[in-house]
Design an enzyme around this catalytic site. Structure first.
Site, PDB file in Angstrom:
ATOM      1  NE  ARG A 187      13.723   3.476 -10.605  1.00  0.00           N
ATOM      2  CZ  ARG A 187      14.541   3.006  -9.653  1.00  0.00           C
ATOM      3  NH1 ARG A 187      14.238   1.910  -8.994  1.00  0.00           N
ATOM      4  NH2 ARG A 187      15.665   3.643  -9.372  1.00  0.00           N
ATOM      5  N   GLY A 245      11.680  -6.261   1.204  1.00  0.00           N
ATOM      6  CA  GLY A 245      10.687  -6.899   0.337  1.00  0.00           C
ATOM      7  C   GLY A 245      11.326  -7.938  -0.572  1.00  0.00           C
ATOM      8  CG  HIS A 304       7.526   1.475   0.553  1.00  0.00           C
ATOM      9  ND1 HIS A 304       7.103   2.235  -0.503  1.00  0.00           N
ATOM     10  CD2 HIS A 304       8.801   1.126   0.264  1.00  0.00           C
ATOM     11  CE1 HIS A 304       8.078   2.357  -1.389  1.00  0.00           C
ATOM     12  NE2 HIS A 304       9.129   1.684  -0.954  1.00  0.00           N
TER      13      HIS A 304
HETATM   14  P1  AMP Z   1      12.489   1.072  -2.225  1.00  0.00           P
HETATM   15  O1  AMP Z   1      11.876   2.259  -1.581  1.00  0.00           O
HETATM   16  O2  AMP Z   1      11.961   0.805  -3.598  1.00  0.00           O
HETATM   17  O3  AMP Z   1      13.983   1.054  -2.131  1.00  0.00           O
HETATM   18  O4  AMP Z   1      11.998  -0.175  -1.385  1.00  0.00           O
HETATM   19  C1  AMP Z   1      12.162  -0.245   0.014  1.00  0.00           C
HETATM   20  C2  AMP Z   1      11.805  -1.616   0.479  1.00  0.00           C
HETATM   21  O5  AMP Z   1      10.446  -1.895   0.140  1.00  0.00           O
HETATM   22  C3  AMP Z   1      12.646  -2.730  -0.183  1.00  0.00           C
HETATM   23  O6  AMP Z   1      12.956  -3.713   0.794  1.00  0.00           O
HETATM   24  C4  AMP Z   1      11.719  -3.261  -1.237  1.00  0.00           C
HETATM   25  O7  AMP Z   1      11.965  -4.621  -1.573  1.00  0.00           O
HETATM   26  C5  AMP Z   1      10.371  -3.119  -0.553  1.00  0.00           C
HETATM   27  N1  AMP Z   1       9.290  -3.077  -1.545  1.00  0.00           N
HETATM   28  C6  AMP Z   1       9.175  -2.225  -2.595  1.00  0.00           C
HETATM   29  N2  AMP Z   1       8.083  -2.522  -3.325  1.00  0.00           N
HETATM   30  C7  AMP Z   1       7.504  -3.581  -2.719  1.00  0.00           C
HETATM   31  C8  AMP Z   1       6.339  -4.384  -2.986  1.00  0.00           C
HETATM   32  N3  AMP Z   1       5.555  -4.122  -4.036  1.00  0.00           N
HETATM   33  N4  AMP Z   1       6.063  -5.399  -2.163  1.00  0.00           N
HETATM   34  C9  AMP Z   1       6.860  -5.679  -1.088  1.00  0.00           C
HETATM   35  N5  AMP Z   1       7.972  -4.968  -0.778  1.00  0.00           N
HETATM   36  C10 AMP Z   1       8.288  -3.942  -1.579  1.00  0.00           C
END
Ligand code: AMP
Length: 287
Positions: free
Chosen positions: A194, A154, A38
């Site tokens: 997760r 991401g 993030h």
């Molecule tokens: P989430 O909080 O898991 O819904 O993710 C929010 C945003 O962060 C989404 O656009 C994800 O694709 C991105 N994201 C989560 N993990 C990663 C990572 N390891 N590398 C790059 N982007 C990420």
């Protein structure tokens, strides 16, 4: 370091956005439990915009009834620190009753933004019916509230990114979607909120997912381009997981290559569950 403002109501957010004149705005939608993945999205936004809004919202409409909505990590204090370090201006962290109308909680239904069935009945959508409708709905709401010039997603959630890009085109959102590289642990495991569910044994196995993707890329670069062979190779590394899917899709339509021959730029995607904690992990690589 800039001051970071925490906003928890839509009215306060709208008022602040209205005040911004001739300011480019970047939006980073997240579900919180912020980590370095993030953080890199936020840093990209800070570099490219005058003003960056990070949303932190565990979105109920994208979770199925047997999924981890209740146990999903919620770490707002730490999220604020990370967002501040990365240079964000605002963290928008509404609670569900602020984000959705009262009637949603009574009727368990709301107006949804539903991407084409062809893209949501496969890969992650197959085991998570309704998931992408929930994602597109909450992202549309955030787009309407923040009115960003750019929004950052991401590549880790490759199917989500593809669907969001289509939604933006098809619903005429005047927003540039910026694709950000996957951030990994030193051992190769894609960072995810997760990952905190993983047992010690799961943690030892988890790097095999990226290893399998790298081995497949190596084979492809050495001239093996038959989809089935590449998929079988990945599966041999995934014996210690319950494999949900291993697929190769074209970047253009997110469908398997018609000729069964893989082209440069196609994406291999993996979803597995770990044996002990049964954590669902996803990852992908561009071949
Ligand atoms: P989430 O909080 O898991 O819904 O993710 C929010 C945003 O962060 C989404 O656009 C994800 O694709 C991105 N994201 C989560 N993990 C990663 C990572 N390891 N590398 C790059 N982007 C990420």
């Amino acid at each position: 370091m800039k001051n970071l403002k925490l906003i928890q109501t839509k009215s306060e957010l709208k008022a602040l956005i209205k005040e911004l004149k001739n300011v480019s705005t970047g939006l980073v939608p997240t579900m919180g439990a912020l980590h370095n993945g993030h953080k890199s999205l936020i840093e990209n936004s800070v570099k490219e915009n005058d003003f960056t809004v990070v949303s932190v919202f565990v979105n109920p409409t994208q979770f199925g009834p047997s999924e981890d909505y209740d146990k999903y990590p919620r770490t707002l204090e730490k999220d604020l620190e990370i967002a501040k370090e990365a240079g964000a201006d605002v963290v928008f962290a509404p609670n569900p009753k602020e984000m959705y109308e009262e009637i949603y909680f009574e009727e368990k239904e709301t107006t949804l933004v539903c991407p084409p069935y062809k893209y949501v009945n496969r890969l992650c959508g197959k085991s998570r019916p309704g998931h992408f409708d929930g994602v597109c709905t909450v992202v549309s709401k955030l787009f309407n509230l923040v009115k960003p010039n750019r929004a950052y997603f991401g590549k880790k959630d490759a199917q989500q990114l593809f669907i969001i890009k289509r939604m933006v085109k098809e619903l005429d959102f005047d927003i540039e979607i910026k694709e950000c590289d996957i951030v990994r642990e030193e051992n190769g495991l894609a960072i995810s909120s997760r990952n905190s569910y993983l047992s010690e044994n799961d943690k030892k196995q988890a790097p095999l997912i990226y290893l399998s993707l790298k081995k497949v890329k190596e084979l492809f670069q050495n001239g093996v381009n038959e989809a089935e062979t590449l998929i079988d190779t990945a599966i041999t590394y995934l014996k210690d997981f319950e494999v949900e899917y291993v697929e190769i899709v074209s970047k253009n339509d997110f469908c398997p290559p018609v000729s069964k021959n893989v082209q440069k730029g196609d994406i291999m995607l993996i979803a597995v569950r770990t044996k002990e904690s049964r954590t669902r992990l996803i990852d992908n690589i561009e071949l």
